[in-house]
Design an enzyme around this catalytic site. Structure first.
Site, PDB file in Angstrom:
ATOM      1  N   ASP A 263     -29.632  52.215 -10.221  1.00  0.00           N
ATOM      2  CA  ASP A 263     -28.896  52.524  -9.334  1.00  0.00           C
ATOM      3  C   ASP A 263     -29.374  53.238  -8.129  1.00  0.00           C
ATOM      4  O   ASP A 263     -30.009  54.212  -8.083  1.00  0.00           O
ATOM      5  CB  ASP A 263     -27.959  53.628 -10.009  1.00  0.00           C
ATOM      6  CG  ASP A 263     -26.574  53.861  -9.408  1.00  0.00           C
ATOM      7  OD1 ASP A 263     -26.465  53.646  -8.158  1.00  0.00           O
ATOM      8  OD2 ASP A 263     -25.827  54.834 -10.096  1.00  0.00           O
ATOM      9  N   ASP A 341     -17.703  52.274  -6.543  1.00  0.00           N
ATOM     10  CA  ASP A 341     -17.211  52.565  -7.969  1.00  0.00           C
ATOM     11  C   ASP A 341     -15.598  52.399  -8.312  1.00  0.00           C
ATOM     12  O   ASP A 341     -15.198  53.062  -7.428  1.00  0.00           O
ATOM     13  CB  ASP A 341     -17.707  54.054  -8.295  1.00  0.00           C
ATOM     14  CG  ASP A 341     -19.040  54.489  -8.246  1.00  0.00           C
ATOM     15  OD1 ASP A 341     -20.021  53.595  -7.954  1.00  0.00           O
ATOM     16  OD2 ASP A 341     -19.383  55.395  -8.855  1.00  0.00           O
TER      17      ASP A 341
HETATM   18  C1  GLA Z   1     -23.011  55.697  -9.156  1.00  0.00           C
HETATM   19  C2  GLA Z   1     -22.740  54.322  -9.935  1.00  0.00           C
HETATM   20  C3  GLA Z   1     -21.529  54.646 -11.190  1.00  0.00           C
HETATM   21  C4  GLA Z   1     -22.448  55.715 -12.252  1.00  0.00           C
HETATM   22  C5  GLA Z   1     -23.061  56.894 -11.279  1.00  0.00           C
HETATM   23  C6  GLA Z   1     -23.782  57.846 -12.361  1.00  0.00           C
HETATM   24  O1  GLA Z   1     -21.788  56.182  -8.707  1.00  0.00           O
HETATM   25  O2  GLA Z   1     -22.165  53.448  -9.083  1.00  0.00           O
HETATM   26  O3  GLA Z   1     -21.537  53.468 -11.574  1.00  0.00           O
HETATM   27  O4  GLA Z   1     -23.658  55.025 -12.666  1.00  0.00           O
HETATM   28  O5  GLA Z   1     -23.422  56.627 -10.207  1.00  0.00           O
HETATM   29  O6  GLA Z   1     -24.000  58.842 -11.881  1.00  0.00           O
END
Ligand code: GLA
Length: 531
Positions: A263, A341
Site C-alpha cells: 500500500d 478506498d
Molecule cells: C489504505 C488502503 C486501505 C487500507 C488502509 C489501511 O487506505 O487503501 O485498503 O489498507 O490503507 O491503513
C-alpha cells in the site's frame, strides 16, 4: 425434467418469504439482513465441488489447496492424476506438498458421501503464474481497522470454514494494516520499537507469533495474507518496509505468508533512485509525479517476491495512480486497486463499478482489476474506523454489488465482521453459480452496455461458450430492462438461467426482458440451446 422441483422450491420460498415479511411490515424499510430477501436455495446435503477450474503455482514451492466442497460432512475426497509431489488428505480435502515441475496437470477431484457424489476437473498449471482466477478471501480492514489481533484472525479463519465460505472458494485470510508497531498510537500494545537490532520488523503485542498464526491458518487448508507499505509508515502510521523491502519480504515468506498487499501510503515523500531533483511530492489525489517513481516500488517488490521460495500473490494498492492497470502485471502484481478506498464510496457503488469496467481490457488470468472489498453485513464506517454495524445498503443493491464484482472478474475479498455473518449476507457471498462467473478461466471482465439513463447491462463471455450478464437498475423504482441477445453474441435461440435463484427461466430469441427491483440486478447465464 428439473422444472418441477424448481417451481416447488420457489413456491415454498415465496410462502416462507410471506410468512417472514408480515411481522416486519408497518412502514419500516426491510433491513438488509431480512431472511425473506434470500434468493438462493440452500445447498443440498450431497457433495458439490466448487472452486476454480485452473490453478497456478510455481515449481518447487510449497503447495496448499483445500478443495472447496459443499455438502454434509463427512465427505471422502479422492483425486486422479495428482502429481507425485502432492498428496491429498481424503477426509479434509486438503492437497499439500511441493508444486510439481513446470507443466500442466489435468487432475480430477472426486467427493463422495452417503448423500451422493460429485466430480470436477481442475488444471494445475505449474509455471511462473499465480492467481489464474481472481483471489478470494477475507480481509480485516473494514470491520476491525486498528483493533485487529492474532486471535481475531484465527477466529476469522475458523469461521471461513464453519460458515461454508471456504466451501465456495474463499481461501485467503488476510491481515491488513496495524499488525506492526507504530511510533504513536492510542493502544499502548501497538507502540514499541519498529525493528530489532538486525533490522527485522517487529509485530506488535497483539501478534505474538506470526509463524504460529500462519501455521494455524494453513492447518485449515487456508492461506494467509499480510500488508505493508513501501513507504516508511503505513497509511495507519505503523512501520512500513522502506529501506527494508528485501528483508521484510524474506521474513514474510519465512513466516509463511501467501499474499502481500503493498500500500503506497507514505511513499509520496520518498526519493527513488534516479529521480533526485524531480517532483518528489506525488500524491494520489493530485496524481502528479513521474510514472517511473509511481512504478518503482512495485517493480522492486515484484522482483523480490519472485525470488522467494514461496508463492506470494502481490496486491498493488496505490489507488490507480499512473494507470496501474496498464503496467501492474508487468511489475509483478496479480491484482491492483483501480481507485481509492471503497469504504468511503459505498453510496456510489454503481459509479465505482462502471469506472472499474473502463479498464476491462487489462483483466486476464494472473492480472486483475481490483475495485476493493466486499463490504456487506457488519462493517464499520471508514471515516470513523467505526465498530461494525449492519450495512444500510438495501438488499437488492447487495446482490447488484456482488454481481458486478463477479462480472468484472474482481478479487472477491469479504471485509466485514466474520463473527456476525447472518444468513442473508452469506447468501449474497456464497452463491457458487454467481462465483463461477467470477472464477471463469477465461478471466474476461465485463463490457458495459448502457440501457437508458438509469439502467445498464454487463456482459461477460465464459469459457464454455456461454455468456453471463447482469441487468442493473440504478433508479429508485422497479424497471423492466430489456437486453438484445445479439449484444451477447447470440443470433439463434438461447436458454437462460437465473444465477441468483438457480432457476432455468426458459428459451429466448432476439430479446430478454426482466423486471428488476430498484438498485437491483437480474443476473443470468445465456447459453446456446445446443449446449
Ligand atoms: C489504505 C488502503 C486501505 C487500507 C488502509 C489501511 O487506505 O487503501 O485498503 O489498507 O490503507 O491503513
Amino acid at each position: 425434467m428439473k422444472a418441477k422441483p424448481f417451481l416447488f422450491t420457489s413456491m415454498l420460498a415465496a410462502m416462507v418469504a410471506i410468512a417472514l415479511v408480515l411481522p416486519s411490515c408497518g412502514g419500516r424499510q426491510q433491513t438488509a439482513s431480512a431472511d425473506n430477501l434470500i434468493l438462493t436455495p440452500e445447498p443440498g446435503p450431497a457433495p458439490k465441488i466448487n472452486g476454480p477450474l485452473v490453478y497456478g503455482c510455481r515449481p518447487g514451492n510449497p503447495f496448499l489447496y483445500r478443495i472447496p466442497c459443499q455438502g454434509t460432512r463427512p465427505v471422502e475426497f479422492s483425486t486422479e492424476n495428482l502429481p507425485a509431489s502432492l498428496s491429498l488428505n481424503p477426509a479434509s480435502g486438503i492437497i499439500s506438498g511441493t508444486a510439481p515441475g513446470k507443466g500442466e496437470y489435468e487432475i480430477v477431484i472426486h467427493a463422495s458421501s452417503r448423500e451422493g457424489a460429485d466430480s470436477r476437473p481442475m488444471k494445475i498449471v505449474s509455471g511462473d503464474m499465480l492467481a489464474l482466477t481472481p483471489p478470494m478471501g477475507y480481509n480485516h480492514w473494514y470491520a476491525h481497522y486498528d483493533r485487529i489481533t492474532d486471535a481475531m484472525m484465527r477466529q476469522a479463519a475458523d469461521i471461513l470454514i464453519s460458515s461454508g465460505m471456504a466451501d465456495v472458494g474463499y481461501q485467503y485470510v488476510n491481515i491488513d494494516d496495524c499488525w506492526m508497531n507504530a511510533p504513536n498510537n492510542n493502544d499502548s500494545l501497538r507502540v514499541g520499537p519498529l525493528r530489532d537490532e538486525k533490522g527485522n520488523i517487529i509485530p506488535n503485542r497483539h501478534f505474538p507469533d506470526m509463524k504460529a498464526l500462519t501455521d494455524y491458518i494453513h492447518s485449515l487448508g487456508l492461506k494467509a495474507g499480510i500488508y505493508t507499505s513501501p513507504g516508511p509508515l503505513t497509511c495507519g502510521g505503523f512501520a512500513g518496509a522502506y529501506n527494508h523491502e528485501e528483508q521484510d519480504a524474506r521474513l514474510f515468506a519465512d513466516w509463511g505468508f501467501d499474499f502481500l498487499k503493498y500500500d503506497w501510503c507514505s511513499y509520496s515523500n520518498v526519493t527513488v533512485p534516479g529521480s533526485a531533483g524531480e517532483d518528489n511530492t506525488i500524491t494520489w489525489e493530485k496524481g502528479r509525479g513521474s510514472l517511473e517513481k509511481i512504478k518503482y516500488p512495485y517493480i522492486q517488490m515484484g522482483e523480490i517476491l519472485k525470488r522467494q521460495n514461496r508463492d506470494i500473490v502481490l496486491n498493488l494498492c496505490q489507488y490507480g495512480m499512473g494507470e496501474v492497470w496498464k503496467w501492474g502485471a508487468e511489475a509483478g502484481g496479480h491484482c491492483w486497486r483501480t481507485a481509492g478506498d471503497l469504504g468511503f464510496e459505498l453510496d456510489r457503488i454503481f459509479d465505482v463499478a462502471l469506472k472499474n469496467c473502463e479498464h476491462s481490457e487489462y483483466s486476464k488470468p494472473g492480472a486483475w482489476n481490483d475495485p476493493d472489498y466486499l463490504q456487506i453485513g457488519y462493517i464499520g464506517t471508514a471515516s470513523e474506523m467505526g465498530v461494525p454495524e449492519m450495512t444500510q445498503m438495501p438488499a437488492p443493491m447487495q446482490y447488484a454489488y456482488m454481481s458486478m464484482w463477479c462480472l468484472m472478474a474482481a478479487p472477491l475479498v469479504y471485509s466485514g465482521d466474520m463473527t456476525r455473518l447472518d444468513k442473508f449476507t452469506l447468501n449474497v457471498l456464497c452463491n457458487p453459480e454467481v462465483i463461477a462467473v467470477d472464477q471463469d478461466p477465461l478471466g474476461i471482465s465485463a463490457e458495459v452496455k448502457m440501457a437508458g439513463d438509469s439502467a445498464f447491462i454487463m456482459v461477460k463471455p465464459l469459457a464454455d461458450g456461454s455468456v453471463a450478464a447482469g441487468l442493473f437498475n440504478r433508479s429508485s423504482r422497479p424497471a423492466v430492462i430489456s437486453m438484445k441477445l445479439k449484444d451477447a453474441g447470440f443470433q439463434a435461440r438461447v436458454k437462460i438461467r437465473d444465477l441468483w435463484r438457480h432457476r432455468n427461466i426458459g428459451s429466448f430469441r432476439n430479446e430478454f426482458k426482466a423486471e428488476v427491483p430498484p438498485g437491483g440486478v437480474e443476473m443470468i447465464k445465456i447459453s446456446s440451446t445446443k449446449q
